[in-house]
Design an enzyme around this catalytic site. Structure first.
Site: not given
Length: 277
Positions: A180, A239
């Site tokens: 990611r 995050c």
């Protein structure tokens, strides 16, 4: 005396009869409540990430899981049956890596002293035959009286992060998995990639092969090398939506570091506001 932020199953068993113990199940996912009702730790009360630990509106302004107002969260604590003397133990079904750590951070941020996350989460408890239950459980409601009127742990906002991308004295830490971060895959947000100049230290690096936290000594060594002598005030953790980043903040507290800044909006907010990813 500082409370160890991690509790092991054998320690939880030792305090399981304490009258002020409050256990909370903070698992997430589309069937979280139903899964909780099928099986959870005895006396555990379900906490919902989306309604209890966030006030969701427009992800462009605050990300997918923005914090509730301080006063609303205090009301939630009372609704859940927590008072200032409660021994709070939190777990989820992802080794504390999801909403368990977020709830821990939020309780710490309102000044609650006695709050710990269960090492290994639900899986560890099952493996060691901790008593389980089904259905719904609750504690008597309380009136939580906070000593503060705003969050007490350090945070930054999108403009602060923008400034930090242009100042290499700062360290922006992305705790998402490597694919990611690299922009190879993005299963949740609209755009793949990462914040400019952010460095990747996946939260999974906090755990050993059994899904338990690495020792404080090992964590201390790994993060000391990674931080390169930067002060905690120069460090920003994020995050996807300000949830999993708390797992790394928990690991840092466990290892004896000062808790650095949390960017709650995280990638979910940043990626909706800037094209430079």
């Amino acid at each position: 005396m500082k409370t160890n932020p991690i509790i092991n199953i054998d320690e939880l068993l030792q305090i399981s009869n304490h009258s002020n113990l409050r256990i909370f199940d903070v698992r997430t996912g589309p069937n979280a409540k139903e899964d909780y009702q099928k099986k959870h730790l005895k006396n555990a009360v379900f906490v919902d990430l989306n309604t209890d630990l966030a006030e969701i509106n427009d992800p462009k302004n605050g990300g997918r899981h923005p914090l509730p107002t301080f006063s609303n969260f205090i009301k939630t604590l009372g609704k859940l049956g927590i008072d200032k003397d409660s021994e709070v133990v939190i777990y989820d079904d992802k080794n504390g890596a999801n909403a368990g750590a977020r709830f821990w951070w939020m309780l710490k941020a309102v000044g609650h002293k006695n709050v710990r996350v269960l090492n290994g989460g639900l899986q560890s408890a099952e493996n060691q035959n901790y008593p389980l239950n089904s259905g719904n459980e609750n504690y008597p409601k309380t009136d939580y009286i906070a000593d503060f009127n705003d969050w007490q742990l350090p945070q930054v906002w999108i403009d602060d992060v923008k400034s930090a991308t242009e100042n290499l004295d700062n360290l922006i830490v992305d705790v998402r998995e490597s694919q990611r971060y690299q922009g190879i895959t993005e299963p949740i947000d609209l755009v793949a990639g990462h914040i400019p100049n952010a460095e990747n230290f996946p939260f999974s690096e906090n755990l050993d092969e059994n899904g338990l936290f690495k020792s404080p000594e090992i964590l201390k060594e790994k993060y000391t090398e990674f931080f390169k002598n930067k002060d905690s005030k120069q460090i920003i953790f994020h995050c996807g939506s300000g949830v999993t980043a708390c797992h790394s903040l928990l690991a840092l507290d466990y290892a004896g570091f000062e808790i650095p800044n949390l960017y709650v909006g995280s990638w979910s907010e940043w990626s909706r506001n800037f094209d430079d990813v």
